[in-house]
Structure formats: C-alpha cells, structure tokens
Design an enzyme around this catalytic site. Structure first.
Site, PDB file in Angstrom:
ATOM      1  N   GLY A 228      -8.708   8.422   9.798  1.00 29.34           N
ATOM      2  CA  GLY A 228      -9.071   8.429  11.209  1.00 29.34           C
ATOM      3  C   GLY A 228     -10.134   9.429  11.599  1.00 29.34           C
TER       4      GLY A 228
ATOM      5  N   ALA B 134      -9.953   4.850   4.069  1.00 27.71           N
ATOM      6  CA  ALA B 134      -9.911   5.970   5.015  1.00 27.71           C
ATOM      7  C   ALA B 134     -11.234   6.728   5.063  1.00 27.71           C
ATOM      8  CB  ALA B 134      -8.792   6.963   4.704  1.00 27.71           C
ATOM      9  N   GLY B 135     -11.630   7.027   6.274  1.00 26.33           N
ATOM     10  CA  GLY B 135     -12.787   7.888   6.496  1.00 26.33           C
ATOM     11  C   GLY B 135     -14.047   7.172   6.918  1.00 26.33           C
TER      12      GLY B 135
ATOM     13  N   LYS C 117       0.874  -1.172   0.000  1.00 22.69           N
ATOM     14  CA  LYS C 117       0.000   0.000   0.000  1.00 22.69           C
ATOM     15  C   LYS C 117       0.909   1.219   0.000  1.00 22.69           C
ATOM     16  CE  LYS C 117      -3.077   2.742   2.892  1.00 22.69           C
ATOM     17  NZ  LYS C 117      -3.925   2.815   4.094  1.00 22.69           N
TER      18      LYS C 117
ATOM     19  N   ASN D  95      -9.899   0.648   9.213  1.00 19.98           N
ATOM     20  CA  ASN D  95      -9.047   0.452  10.388  1.00 19.98           C
ATOM     21  C   ASN D  95      -9.639   1.149  11.614  1.00 19.98           C
ATOM     22  OD1 ASN D  95      -5.420   0.606  10.920  1.00 19.98           O
ATOM     23  ND2 ASN D  95      -7.042   0.212  12.371  1.00 19.98           N
ATOM     24  N   SER D  96      -9.616   2.489  11.610  1.00 19.76           N
ATOM     25  CA  SER D  96      -9.993   3.229  12.812  1.00 19.76           C
ATOM     26  C   SER D  96     -11.397   2.892  13.291  1.00 19.76           C
ATOM     27  CB  SER D  96      -9.903   4.733  12.549  1.00 19.76           C
ATOM     28  OG  SER D  96      -8.593   5.094  12.184  1.00 19.76           O
TER      29      SER D  96
END
Lengths: 66, 260
Positions: free
Chosen positions: B163, B189-190, B102, B211-212
């Site tokens: 995040g 992301a987001g 990545k 992830n987050s």
C-alpha cells in the site's frame, strides 16, 4: 444454548444445527465457512454436526483483500 | 534471463492475463467489479474475515461468482504465524473451492513485512497438502529458492511495502530471484504506476499483483486497464529482446559521406 459466535455471546434458539444458526445470523450457507472450537467443520458435514452449549463458533466469509 | 512466452503457468493452471488483482480498498463492490473486468485479469485475491451481520454487503462471494473466467485466490492475511495461515488456507479452500492460496504472514502492522520463517513453514505444509501456493515474500533470493524447492507454484517478492506506492525499490534483489528461479516470479505490493509494472515485466517477472494502485486511483477501472497495458507492454518488450546498453553514443545515422 449459549454459543460464542464471532466473538460475541449468542443465545441460540435452534436445535444445534449449523443451518439454523446461519439463518439466525443471516449468513448465506454457500458463502460461509465454519470453525467450531477452532476446528474446521466442512460444509458437507453441517447436516450431521450438532453444536453444543458453550461452543465457540467462527463464521467466515470472503471480503476484499490484496 | 528466462524468455517465457504465452500463458502464465501456475501449477497445472494457465492464465492468459499476467495481471493479478487484489480486491481490497475499493470504495464499493461495483467499482471493484468494473476494475476487474477492465483489467482482463483471470485471478483475483480475496481475504477471509468474520461474517458481519451488520454489513452483509461486505460479502464478496456473490458478486465475484458472477464473473466469468475469474479464479479466486484466497489470501491468509490476518494470520500471525504458520499455524494460523494453514488454517486460513483450509478455510479459504473450503469456501472458494479454489486450490490457490496466497500465503501472507505479516505480524507487524506498522511495516507489514512478511515473516520469512513462518511463511516458509506454512508454504511447505500447504504445498504438501495439494495447494497451489503463491507466497508473498521479502525480495530474498535465498528464501525464494527454498520456497521453490518445497513445491511453491510461484514466489511473490514485494516491490515495496504494501500500500505504499513505493514502486520497485527492491528491483536489484528481484533480478537475482528471477535469475535463479524455475518457477514464476510475481511482483506483489508496492507498485504505483503502470510504468513500474512494465519495468517489472521487462526485467523478467512473470506477472504483477496489483491492488492499492488501482483501488485508490481516481478512476479504478481506467487504472486497471492501464496496468493491464503496462504488464502486456513490458512482457512484449522483454520477449522482443531489449538492445544492449552502451556507455558511449552509437550513431543511428551514418557519420561519413555527408554531402560528398
């Protein structure tokens, strides 16, 4: 010999072998990647690679990341 | 709109799951492993950092190696430019044995927006070197097409800042990327809620990287499962074919012959 390892000065008591340095650090060889003076040293070459006084060594491993 | 079915194809590899998990921000390794297992993911990202002799437990190599059917995708986070990203990718491949990378270059810690120019340079070099390259990018259809042209296996536009939990704030631009892309489009992301992952898949995305939203959930394993269901639901709905929108009401029941 004196090495700069992960940003810190380290007095290396071994013979300059990568394996001895990793053992000193407590780093598992199969969980570590290595650069010496900015160049990647492949694990297959660790047995024949000799560290020299003044070398800058980075020992890297995987941590959590997205 | 593309109507991909079956497995997610990345380079020469195929994955049954269309949810990719990040491994950062978990409170501990055990929680992370449970989340990975609950999600059913087959591809997880990891970051490369200096070995910390004070915190040897931060090393994820051993716990991740125990997982079956999970491929590692090292990221290049921390790289400030293409040169650093290429070196990080080479180190990651050396350590993981995985061809996946990545590409992630975001020099500004305030907003963590990807550097499009450096990302393009690094992705081009790494693809030529045989990596399966998945670049994290701004939701820019022009850049996405150029990255496809240099051999990337997928593009990963951001839904919102890393995040942030901002959701699919770039949905319109991602839609443009999907329309023109011949490689998988993965929202990275987001995302905050599984419903956003479902919406991304309904739009035509091929996978979601989360992830987050999972790591910061009260129950990460349960949230991982919820995201897996969201991705699966959205993908199934898209392939089922959403009904067309109408600006006026269209009755579901007959409006004539009521009680004679």
């Amino acid at each position: 010999m004196n090495l700069m390892v992960n940003g810190e000065s380290l007095e290396h008591n071994g013979d300059g072998s990568v394996g001895v340095l990793l053992a000193e650090l407590g780093a598992a060889p199969d969980h570590s990647a290595l650069t010496v003076n900015g160049d990647l040293v492949f694990s297959k070459n660790w047995k024949t690679h000799t560290l020299n006084d003044g070398d800058t060594v980075e020992v890297l491993t995987f941590v959590g990341g997205g | 709109m593309k109507l991909e079915t079956g497995n997610l194809k990345l380079g020469s590899h195929e994955f049954g799951s269309r949810l990719i998990l990040g491994t950062g921000k978990f409170s501990n390794t055990e929680t992370m492993i449970r989340a990975i297992e609950a999600s059913g993911t087959e591809l997880v990202t990891v970051a490369l950092r200096r070995f910390n002799r004070e915190k040897p437990d931060d090393d994820l190599c051993a716990p991740l190696a125990k997982l079956k059917n999970v491929t590692l995708m090292p990221n290049t986070s921390g790289a400030m430019n293409a040169k650093e990203a290429v070196r990080a990718a080479q180190l990651g491949r050396e350590l993981s044995g995985s061809p996946f990378v990545k590409v992630e270059i975001h020099p500004n810690p305030h907003h963590l927006m990807p550097d499009a120019i450096e990302t393009y340079i690094a992705a081009k070099e790494l693809a030529a070197d045989g990596f399966i390259v998945l670049p994290y990018i701004p939701a820019d259809p022009v850049l996405a097409k150029k990255l496809e042209d240099v051999g990337c296996a997928a593009v990963m536009p951001l839904g919102a800042a890393i995040g942030s939990g901002g959701g699919l704030s770039t949905a319109d631009m991602i839609q443009l990327i999907i329309r023109d892309s011949n490689i998988p489009v993965i929202v990275d992301a987001g995302l905050r809620a599984p419903s956003e992952a479902a919406r991304a898949m309904e739009m035509g995305c091929d996978a979601c990287l989360v992830n987050s939203a999972i790591a910061a959930a009260t129950d990460p394993a349960a949230m991982a499962k919820a995201f897996a269901l969201g991705v699966e639901t959205g993908f199934a709905a898209r392939n089922a074919g959403l009904m067309p929108k109408s600006e006026v009401a269209v009755a579901s029941s007959p409006l004539t012959s009521f009680l004679g």
